[in-house]
Scaffold this motif. Structure first.
Motif, PDB file in Angstrom:
ATOM      1  N   GLU A 187       0.824  -1.201   0.000  1.00  0.00           N
ATOM      2  CA  GLU A 187       0.000   0.000   0.000  1.00  0.00           C
ATOM      3  C   GLU A 187       0.863   1.258   0.000  1.00  0.00           C
ATOM      4  N   GLN A 188       1.983   1.220   0.719  1.00  0.00           N
ATOM      5  CA  GLN A 188       2.875   2.383   0.792  1.00  0.00           C
ATOM      6  C   GLN A 188       3.435   2.735  -0.585  1.00  0.00           C
ATOM      7  N   ARG A 189       3.872   1.722  -1.329  1.00  0.00           N
ATOM      8  CA  ARG A 189       4.415   1.978  -2.664  1.00  0.00           C
ATOM      9  C   ARG A 189       3.320   2.484  -3.601  1.00  0.00           C
ATOM     10  N   LEU A 190       2.111   1.904  -3.480  1.00  0.00           N
ATOM     11  CA  LEU A 190       0.998   2.352  -4.311  1.00  0.00           C
ATOM     12  C   LEU A 190       0.664   3.807  -3.995  1.00  0.00           C
ATOM     13  N   LYS A 231      -0.017   9.332  -5.479  1.00  0.00           N
ATOM     14  CA  LYS A 231      -0.549  10.352  -4.566  1.00  0.00           C
ATOM     15  C   LYS A 231      -0.936  11.658  -5.252  1.00  0.00           C
ATOM     16  N   THR A 232      -0.421  11.916  -6.446  1.00  0.00           N
ATOM     17  CA  THR A 232      -0.800  13.145  -7.163  1.00  0.00           C
ATOM     18  C   THR A 232      -1.810  12.878  -8.276  1.00  0.00           C
ATOM     19  N   ASP A 233      -2.235  11.611  -8.441  1.00  0.00           N
ATOM     20  CA  ASP A 233      -3.196  11.293  -9.505  1.00  0.00           C
ATOM     21  C   ASP A 233      -4.561  11.899  -9.203  1.00  0.00           C
ATOM     22  N   GLN A 234      -5.126  12.569 -10.171  1.00  0.00           N
ATOM     23  CA  GLN A 234      -6.464  13.145 -10.030  1.00  0.00           C
ATOM     24  C   GLN A 234      -7.055  13.308 -11.416  1.00  0.00           C
ATOM     25  N   PRO A 235      -8.019  12.496 -11.819  1.00  0.00           N
ATOM     26  CA  PRO A 235      -8.647  11.423 -11.039  1.00  0.00           C
ATOM     27  C   PRO A 235      -7.765  10.177 -10.963  1.00  0.00           C
ATOM     28  N   ALA A 236      -8.232   9.188 -10.225  1.00  0.00           N
ATOM     29  CA  ALA A 236      -7.453   7.965 -10.027  1.00  0.00           C
ATOM     30  C   ALA A 236      -7.323   7.173 -11.323  1.00  0.00           C
ATOM     31  N   ARG A 237      -6.112   6.691 -11.555  1.00  0.00           N
ATOM     32  CA  ARG A 237      -5.877   5.777 -12.673  1.00  0.00           C
ATOM     33  C   ARG A 237      -5.649   4.355 -12.188  1.00  0.00           C
ATOM     34  N   LEU A 238      -5.519   4.202 -10.880  1.00  0.00           N
ATOM     35  CA  LEU A 238      -5.398   2.892 -10.256  1.00  0.00           C
ATOM     36  C   LEU A 238      -6.284   2.865  -9.012  1.00  0.00           C
ATOM     37  N   SER A 246      -3.252  12.087   4.422  1.00  0.00           N
ATOM     38  CA  SER A 246      -4.654  12.148   4.017  1.00  0.00           C
ATOM     39  C   SER A 246      -4.905  11.139   2.901  1.00  0.00           C
ATOM     40  N   ALA A 247      -6.135  10.665   2.833  1.00  0.00           N
ATOM     41  CA  ALA A 247      -6.520   9.735   1.769  1.00  0.00           C
ATOM     42  C   ALA A 247      -6.380  10.421   0.411  1.00  0.00           C
ATOM     43  N   THR A 248      -6.079   9.612  -0.593  1.00  0.00           N
ATOM     44  CA  THR A 248      -5.966  10.128  -1.954  1.00  0.00           C
ATOM     45  C   THR A 248      -7.054   9.493  -2.817  1.00  0.00           C
ATOM     46  N   ALA A 249      -7.062   9.848  -4.082  1.00  0.00           N
ATOM     47  CA  ALA A 249      -8.049   9.264  -4.986  1.00  0.00           C
ATOM     48  C   ALA A 249      -7.856   7.762  -5.123  1.00  0.00           C
ATOM     49  N   THR A 250      -6.632   7.277  -4.882  1.00  0.00           N
ATOM     50  CA  THR A 250      -6.334   5.856  -5.033  1.00  0.00           C
ATOM     51  C   THR A 250      -6.271   5.128  -3.707  1.00  0.00           C
ATOM     52  N   VAL A 251      -5.560   5.687  -2.727  1.00  0.00           N
ATOM     53  CA  VAL A 251      -5.307   5.010  -1.457  1.00  0.00           C
ATOM     54  C   VAL A 251      -6.040   5.733  -0.329  1.00  0.00           C
ATOM     55  N   THR A 252      -6.897   4.991   0.364  1.00  0.00           N
ATOM     56  CA  THR A 252      -7.693   5.588   1.442  1.00  0.00           C
ATOM     57  C   THR A 252      -7.238   5.123   2.824  1.00  0.00           C
ATOM     58  N   PRO A 304      11.788   6.754  -8.857  1.00  0.00           N
ATOM     59  CA  PRO A 304      11.514   7.664  -7.751  1.00  0.00           C
ATOM     60  C   PRO A 304      10.031   7.820  -7.530  1.00  0.00           C
ATOM     61  N   SER A 305       9.677   8.298  -6.349  1.00  0.00           N
ATOM     62  CA  SER A 305       8.273   8.503  -6.016  1.00  0.00           C
ATOM     63  C   SER A 305       7.667   9.502  -6.990  1.00  0.00           C
ATOM     64  N   GLY A 306       6.424   9.282  -7.343  1.00  0.00           N
ATOM     65  CA  GLY A 306       5.739  10.204  -8.243  1.00  0.00           C
ATOM     66  C   GLY A 306       4.496   9.572  -8.791  1.00  0.00           C
ATOM     67  N   THR A 307       3.979  10.102  -9.855  1.00  0.00           N
ATOM     68  CA  THR A 307       2.773   9.600 -10.448  1.00  0.00           C
ATOM     69  C   THR A 307       3.041   8.299 -11.177  1.00  0.00           C
ATOM     70  N   ALA A 308       2.109   7.371 -11.141  1.00  0.00           N
ATOM     71  CA  ALA A 308       2.295   6.120 -11.861  1.00  0.00           C
ATOM     72  C   ALA A 308       2.478   6.397 -13.331  1.00  0.00           C
ATOM     73  N   GLY A 309       3.542   5.867 -13.865  1.00  0.00           N
ATOM     74  CA  GLY A 309       3.826   6.060 -15.266  1.00  0.00           C
ATOM     75  C   GLY A 309       4.291   7.447 -15.616  1.00  0.00           C
ATOM     76  N   GLY A 310       4.475   8.290 -14.553  1.00  0.00           N
ATOM     77  CA  GLY A 310       4.782   9.698 -14.773  1.00  0.00           C
ATOM     78  C   GLY A 310       5.887   9.923 -15.727  1.00  0.00           C
TER      79      GLY A 310
END
Length: 410
Positions: free
Chosen positions: A283-286, A291-298, A359-365, A404-410
């Motif tokens: 969950e941490q890696r997800l 964490k910056t995805d809006q809307p969720a892609r995963l 705080s919860a994100t669009a993907t991880v609550t 590095p940390s960031g958006t999936a597929g960023g």
């Protein structure tokens, strides 16, 4: 005839006794000795304190190797710890946290440590999960000092497309996964026509503990074990065949990592036709990659049944390479890092612990883990590892560095 007292004799007879004078002098002498002795004792104590504060034995750096996901947070805590100017056995100590590949670290610990290519021999090791501590305990139990403990943890979830998450909802169970993986068009069970089978990737590259932990969850579910998975259960034909079924229908992650597979799902133009529909991931890696995805892609899906946990055990090492100063320094550091104000440096990265969560994100609550899976016996962990990763038991080191940390597929 009257007699008169001689003046000189009168004065001598009225003089102070020599005994009284001697007694007074003795008292003064004893008092002076006591005062001097106390002053000397205080001076010795002050000198000892000053010597300790000045690190009479010099400075010592204590190395710790940690999983790349938790290493930045631990390094921040180590910096804070160093700022307190800790002294251990008259040594000024600093804790040096560096990220390290788990397989390379395990190979070095169980074989020959090459300081030139691997860095200084660690006084402690923090891998992603007990997948590694069990292998080390099985191969070289004498290298482990005391019991391992965890500062934080993170559950293993499935990263899927939002469409699959909506369809599956809470209907997915860990015990279903082998059959969903093997059977053609199995996702029609959730009303997804044209999606084919589950197509769950089972990466075995760098930081792929989630694959083995997911296999442990399936093994626990199919054996209906209520306590820790036993070695006998893990070695049973039913468990072996179930885990092999998970692996048999698994598509390959582009880079051998859970993150690579999750990115492929997020970037798929048509989720129904995607080569990968799901992947076990912490969950941490997800959280970090979305964490910056809006809307969720995963989306994260938590199958029913005991939830496997990546526990990031702090393995204190022993042996001739780890001196008393390093061992004591690690113990002091663990105690310091356990304080809530330090733990927040980890929980703000998405780990779960005794400090506020992001705080919860669009993907991880960050939902409550209602049924955490008990850690299996070491023999059971190793038995599952053998099936997932092959005869070498542990994941192969990936040639691709974690992104590095960031958006999936960023």
């Amino acid at each position: 005839m009257a007699h008169h007292r001689n003046r000189g004799e009168s004065i001598r007879n009225r003089g102070v006794s020599r005994g009284v004078v001697f007694a007074l002098l003795s008292i003064l002498l004893v008092a002076a000795i006591v005062v001097t002795w106390r002053d000397l004792g205080d001076r010795i104590n002050r000198q000892a304190d000053d010597a300790a504060a000045q690190c009479v034995e010099g400075a010592t750096s204590v190395p710790i190797i940690a999983d790349p996901d938790i290493a930045p947070g631990l390094a921040a805590i180590a910096t804070s710890f160093t700022n307190t100017k800790p002294v251990v056995r008259d040594h000024c100590v600093t804790i040096a946290v560096r990220p390290g590949d788990a397989k390379i670290t395990l190979d070095g610990l169980t074989g020959k440590w090459d300081a030139e290519s691997m860095g200084a021999y660690p006084a402690a090791w923090v891998p992603q999960s007990s997948v590694w501590s069990a292998d080390l305990a099985t191969a070289k139990p004498d290298l482990i000092e005391g019991n391992s403990r965890s500062l934080v943890s993170t559950p293993v979830v499935l990263a899927v497309s939002p469409e699959l998450a909506k369809a599956a909802g809470d209907q997915l169970d860990w015990s279903q996964i082998p059959l969903l993986q093997q059977r053609d068009a199995s996702l029609t069970e959730f009303g997804l026509q044209g999606w084919g089978s589950l197509r769950m990737a089972m990466p075995i590259g760098a930081q792929s503990d989630a694959s083995a932990l997911a296999a442990q969850a399936v093994a626990t579910r199919v054996t209906r074990t209520t306590g820790p998975l036993t070695t006998a259960d893990a070695e049973s034909p039913r468990v072996t065949s179930s885990v092999k079924a998970m692996l048999g229908g698994a598509p390959l992650s582009p880079d051998g990592t859970p993150q690579g597979a999750a990115t492929a799902i997020a970037n798929a133009a048509d989720p129904a036709k995607a080569e990968i529909h799901a992947v076990p991931i912490t969950e941490q890696r997800l959280y970090q990659i979305t964490k910056t995805d809006q809307p969720a892609r995963l989306s994260e899906v938590i199958p029913s049944g005991p939830t496997p946990i990546a526990d990031y055990p702090i393995i204190r090492l022993s042996g001739p390479e780890v001196g008393d100063v390093a061992a004591d320094a690690v113990a002091d550091f663990i105690s310091y890092a356990s304080q809530p104000e330090q733990l927040k440096l980890l929980t703000e990265l998405g780990f779960r612990g005794d400090a506020p969560m992001p705080s919860a994100t669009a993907t991880v609550t960050f939902p409550r883990t209602r049924d955490p899976m008990p850690t299996p016996e070491d023999g059971a962990i190793v038995a599952i590892n053998r099936v997932v990763y092959g005869p070498t038991s542990v994941p192969a080191s990936s040639a691709v560095s974690p992104a590095p940390s960031g958006t999936a597929g960023g």
